[in-house]
Enzyme design. Sequence first.
Site, PDB file in Angstrom:
ATOM      1  N   GLY A  10       0.783  -1.128  -0.012  1.00 33.06           N
ATOM      2  CA  GLY A  10      -0.018  -0.031  -0.021  1.00 33.06           C
ATOM      3  C   GLY A  10       0.944   1.182  -0.021  1.00 33.06           C
ATOM      4  O   GLY A  10       1.414   1.876   1.222  1.00 33.06           O
ATOM      5  N   GLY A  15       1.634   4.873   3.708  1.00 32.56           N
ATOM      6  CA  GLY A  15       2.535   3.808   3.186  1.00 32.56           C
ATOM      7  C   GLY A  15       3.923   4.081   2.895  1.00 32.56           C
ATOM      8  O   GLY A  15       5.033   3.686   3.387  1.00 32.56           O
ATOM      9  N   ALA A  77      -9.488   0.482   5.059  1.00 32.47           N
ATOM     10  CA  ALA A  77     -10.010  -0.376   5.888  1.00 32.47           C
ATOM     11  C   ALA A  77     -11.348  -1.170   5.015  1.00 32.47           C
ATOM     12  O   ALA A  77     -11.928  -0.456   4.310  1.00 32.47           O
ATOM     13  CB  ALA A  77     -10.600   0.137   7.140  1.00 32.47           C
ATOM     14  N   SER A 129      -1.189   6.644  14.613  1.00 35.21           N
ATOM     15  CA  SER A 129      -1.563   8.316  14.528  1.00 35.21           C
ATOM     16  C   SER A 129      -0.565   8.984  14.331  1.00 35.21           C
ATOM     17  O   SER A 129       0.735   8.747  14.661  1.00 35.21           O
ATOM     18  CB  SER A 129      -2.280   8.415  15.949  1.00 35.21           C
ATOM     19  OG  SER A 129      -2.629   9.727  15.906  1.00 35.21           O
ATOM     20  N   LYS A 184      -7.073   2.847  19.311  1.00 38.09           N
ATOM     21  CA  LYS A 184      -6.853   3.766  18.507  1.00 38.09           C
ATOM     22  C   LYS A 184      -8.278   4.535  17.934  1.00 38.09           C
ATOM     23  O   LYS A 184      -8.310   5.626  17.856  1.00 38.09           O
ATOM     24  CB  LYS A 184      -6.499   3.004  16.995  1.00 38.09           C
ATOM     25  CG  LYS A 184      -6.247   4.082  15.901  1.00 38.09           C
ATOM     26  CD  LYS A 184      -5.396   5.379  16.217  1.00 38.09           C
ATOM     27  CE  LYS A 184      -5.119   6.049  14.936  1.00 38.09           C
ATOM     28  NZ  LYS A 184      -6.045   6.288  14.056  1.00 38.09           N
ATOM     29  N   HIS A 187      -8.928   6.774  20.741  1.00 41.22           N
ATOM     30  CA  HIS A 187      -7.822   7.959  20.611  1.00 41.22           C
ATOM     31  C   HIS A 187      -8.484   8.852  19.396  1.00 41.22           C
ATOM     32  O   HIS A 187      -8.631  10.175  19.729  1.00 41.22           O
ATOM     33  CB  HIS A 187      -6.462   7.397  20.190  1.00 41.22           C
ATOM     34  CG  HIS A 187      -5.642   8.494  19.130  1.00 41.22           C
ATOM     35  ND1 HIS A 187      -6.148   9.012  17.905  1.00 41.22           N
ATOM     36  CD2 HIS A 187      -4.639   9.205  19.360  1.00 41.22           C
ATOM     37  CE1 HIS A 187      -5.319   9.957  17.591  1.00 41.22           C
ATOM     38  NE2 HIS A 187      -4.424   9.871  18.488  1.00 41.22           N
ATOM     39  N   ASN A 188      -9.261   8.270  18.429  1.00 44.01           N
ATOM     40  CA  ASN A 188      -9.856   9.146  17.395  1.00 44.01           C
ATOM     41  C   ASN A 188     -11.256   9.796  17.987  1.00 44.01           C
ATOM     42  O   ASN A 188     -11.373  11.004  17.514  1.00 44.01           O
ATOM     43  CB  ASN A 188     -10.241   8.356  16.033  1.00 44.01           C
ATOM     44  CG  ASN A 188      -8.966   7.824  15.201  1.00 44.01           C
ATOM     45  OD1 ASN A 188      -7.799   8.175  15.841  1.00 44.01           O
ATOM     46  ND2 ASN A 188      -9.356   7.516  14.057  1.00 44.01           N
ATOM     47  N   GLU A 191      -9.911  12.535  19.960  1.00 41.45           N
ATOM     48  CA  GLU A 191      -9.520  13.747  19.049  1.00 41.45           C
ATOM     49  C   GLU A 191     -10.777  14.462  18.381  1.00 41.45           C
ATOM     50  O   GLU A 191     -10.755  15.570  18.473  1.00 41.45           O
ATOM     51  CB  GLU A 191      -8.904  12.940  17.749  1.00 41.45           C
ATOM     52  CG  GLU A 191      -8.391  13.898  16.542  1.00 41.45           C
ATOM     53  CD  GLU A 191      -7.868  13.161  15.567  1.00 41.45           C
ATOM     54  OE1 GLU A 191      -8.254  13.186  14.370  1.00 41.45           O
ATOM     55  OE2 GLU A 191      -7.021  12.191  15.831  1.00 41.45           O
TER      56      GLU A 191
END
Length: 487
Positions: A10, A15, A77, A129, A184, A187-188, A191
Amino acid sequence: MKKADIGLIGLAVMGENLVLNMESKGFTVAVYNRTTEKVKNFVEGRGAGKNIIGTYSMEELVANIEKPRKIMMMIKAGAAVDATIDALLPLLDDGDIIIDGGNSHFPDTVRRTEYVESKGKLYIGSGVSGGEEGALNGPSLMPGGSPAAWESVKPILQAICAKVEDGSPCCDWVGENGAGHFVKMVHNGIEYGDMQLICEAYHLMKNMLGMSDDEMHEVFAEWMKGDLDSYLIEITRDILAYKDTDGEPIVEKILDTAGQKGTGKWTGIAALDEGVPLTLIGEAVFARCLSAMKDERVNAANVLPGAAETALNLTAEEKAEWIENIRCALLASKIVSYAQGYTLMRAAAKTYGWNLNYGGIALMWRGGCIIRSVFLGKIKEAFDNNPALTNLLLDPYFTKKIADLLPGWRKVVAQGAMSGMPTPAFSSALAYYDGYRCDRLPANLLQAQRDYFGAHTYERIDQPRGQFFHTNWTGHGGNTSATQYDV
């Protein structure tokens, strides 16, 4: 030719930047992209002259990696991840490791870990992140999945991640199966909350205090020197100072409709599933939804009555006091947001059998990631001092901090309402705080209502917990009660 230490699939910007980061730390990286032209462009462009092996098929990629193979996917995803896993598995040996560094939903990672392990391979789902800059210079990494995979990938992931002042890596093992992607996701969500809080502070300063963008730039620059020092405060400071070609602030020319990719919504849904009041993050998600209703809002502004959004008539001293009140509201609400996020992680850990290191998670977020801030050091200290801490608000440091901030916070929420200015995140945080510290809520009446119309039963304050009672409120409802269950 030397084989690669790790492979990556990717070659979009995240990436590419991760590959360059890995190579700069002394690792040889094999790369592959479904559109093979990207491989050629990368190895002949940004990757030219570096220890990067371009490959043009899955078979070639796998053949160029040292065993046990470690292959990281940086792809969109969803179905593409499953398709890539299915294409890789027949090419791999037992003990090889597949790593998903995308924003996958954690239930998918739970399922994929079980599936890949059933084929004799190992799987890691890692939150990444920090955006493009973080990927290149040091992101925050949150790996979870097959515990047996950690020792093999640890040297690489901890080499490329961000480091805090004492050199500690912003990457450590989170937990089994979907734990990394769950952390994560939270976390988002945090955010989302942090960004909404900052936007509410901006809105109040602009419309209630009548401040210019340059004045607000100076305020955010000052806030960077204290408890609010963070990446999001820093970029807000810079955004407010950025001028368009005509010399006017470019931020004021941006349409007020916010986008979202779904991770905030996932966090809210997970909280509802766990029965955790994640009110601030929920309001932050809904605030974005409301912003997207631009045409309706413009129409409603011409129809619906309310207080006029006019600036208060203030002296310089009074304005400075209000700026301090807004700072108090911002910091206090931020504390509540993290308290709610950590409560959600604790609940999920119990549900999924994860052994989460809450202080360690704060350390992972100290550098590299979008929510990085000095504030996280205090959270790490709180959980280091008491790993069983049930709510961040009960830590002595945060209890005292909230007490200091509370008067200004209340003034901001009250004046926002009086001025007709929406403060959903500030307000919901204060309502949660007042609800959490309230030893008797009106849920007794709610339980009576539920029992009246649905015979749902209730507990009594003069009887032991766990005993349920039903009242025949109307005299003809009978004594049969409904089955009890908890969300």
